[in-house]
Design an enzyme around this catalytic site. Structure first.
Site, PDB file in Angstrom:
ATOM      1  N   SER A 153       0.659  -1.107   0.104  1.00 36.63           N
ATOM      2  CA  SER A 153       0.033  -0.088   0.046  1.00 36.63           C
ATOM      3  C   SER A 153       0.890   1.228  -0.003  1.00 36.63           C
ATOM      4  O   SER A 153       2.156   1.282   0.447  1.00 36.63           O
ATOM      5  CB  SER A 153      -0.818  -0.020   1.181  1.00 36.63           C
ATOM      6  OG  SER A 153      -1.359   1.200   1.499  1.00 36.63           O
ATOM      7  N   TYR A 167      -1.919  -0.742  10.356  1.00 37.26           N
ATOM      8  CA  TYR A 167      -1.857  -1.024   8.889  1.00 37.26           C
ATOM      9  C   TYR A 167      -0.677  -0.508   8.492  1.00 37.26           C
ATOM     10  O   TYR A 167       0.036  -1.249   7.653  1.00 37.26           O
ATOM     11  CB  TYR A 167      -2.998  -0.303   8.471  1.00 37.26           C
ATOM     12  CG  TYR A 167      -3.161  -0.620   7.020  1.00 37.26           C
ATOM     13  CD1 TYR A 167      -3.828  -1.772   6.551  1.00 37.26           C
ATOM     14  CD2 TYR A 167      -2.807   0.470   6.099  1.00 37.26           C
ATOM     15  CE1 TYR A 167      -4.152  -2.058   5.090  1.00 37.26           C
ATOM     16  CE2 TYR A 167      -3.204   0.230   4.385  1.00 37.26           C
ATOM     17  CZ  TYR A 167      -3.635  -1.034   4.178  1.00 37.26           C
ATOM     18  OH  TYR A 167      -3.785  -1.320   2.749  1.00 37.26           O
TER      19      TYR A 167
END
Length: 266
Positions: A153, A167
């Site tokens: 990501s 995350y």
């Protein structure tokens, strides 16, 4: 002058390859299945939602895509071994592994329990490590190379002010895993890379594509940092994926490909 003997028509050919797709029923997983399946790959699809997996398998079979399914997540060594065995039983080899599964848990670190943090790390890092380990063993034994694609990501590179400590940490770890395995497995002809998207259209991000005042404000603030000037669509991930799964990327390993409209370039 002698031009190089290059046949572009075969560079991205994955026809007949056996591809395992982890988290196949998710937004990116469906992109993976549609891209590789329609390019002629044989798919072993996995996921924890049995109903969603069965529905996806049915849709793929309607398109005459060779597919088998395994209703398991990558939570243990036994789960990962079972996925490998299913792929071997159905298609005889493991040529491509795409990890499309992942979770997020948004919370200020001061409100997040260690158990919640560990759950994110299990899903995004340990599960990817376990599955890559199982697939890597098989690819090495086969002796014909292979392709491993992780899902990272933009948040593996950049922080976020809204409670992304779990995350961001997990995706930074995926980047490290990509680079380390890229180095470790190069001698076997196994390339290991990652696709790192930012916001692209999915059930979880659908609200950002809306017309209400909050969505417009958030979207405009985000797009101020995106040179391409729009949010991502699923199709934007198909090209990088096919590149990383085909011989076109044979000299690319340990790389993080940011499919983000230039978001991380600024």
């Amino acid at each position: 002058m002698t031009l190089p003997a290059i046949d572009p028509s075969t560079l991205f050919d994955v026809a007949g390859k056996s591809a395992i797709v982890i988290g196949a029923s998710g937004a990116f997983g469906q992109v993976v299945c549609a891209t590789l399946g329609n390019a002629g790959a044989k798919l072993t699809i996995t996921g924890g939602n049995a109903d969603a997996l069965a529905e996806l398998q049915g849709e793929l079979e309607q398109q005459s895509i060779a597919v088998c399914s395994v209703n398991r997540r990558t939570n243990s060594e036994a789960d990962c071994d079972a996925i490998i065995e299913a792929a071997l039983g159905a298609f005889g080899s493991v040529d491509i592994l795409v990890i499309a599964a992942g979770v997020n848990d948004v919370s200020p670190i001061t409100d997040m329990s260690p158990e919640r943090f560990q759950a994110v790390m299990l899903a995004n890092v340990e599960g990817a490590w376990l599955m890559a380990r199982a697939a890597g063993k098989q690819m090495i034994e086969q002796g014909s190379g292979g392709k491993v694609v992780f899902t990272s990501s933009a948040r593996g590179k950049l922080g976020h002010p809204a409670g992304y400590s779990a995350y961001c940490t997990s995706k930074s770890a995926v980047d490290g895993l990509t680079k380390s395995l890229g180095c470790e497995w190069g001698k076997y002809g196994i390339t290991v890379n990652a696709i790192a998207p930012t916001v692209f259209r999915s059930p979880l991000t659908a609200w950002m594509f809306g017309d209400d005042d909050n969505a417009v404000a958030v979207r405009e603030g985000f797009l101020a940092r995106v040179p391409i000037g729009r949010l991502g669509e699923p199709e934007d991930l198909a090209g990088p994926l096919l590149f990383l799964c085909s011989r076109a990327s044979d000299f690319h390993t340990g790389h993080i490909i940011y499919a983000d409209g230039g978001y991380t370039a600024g």
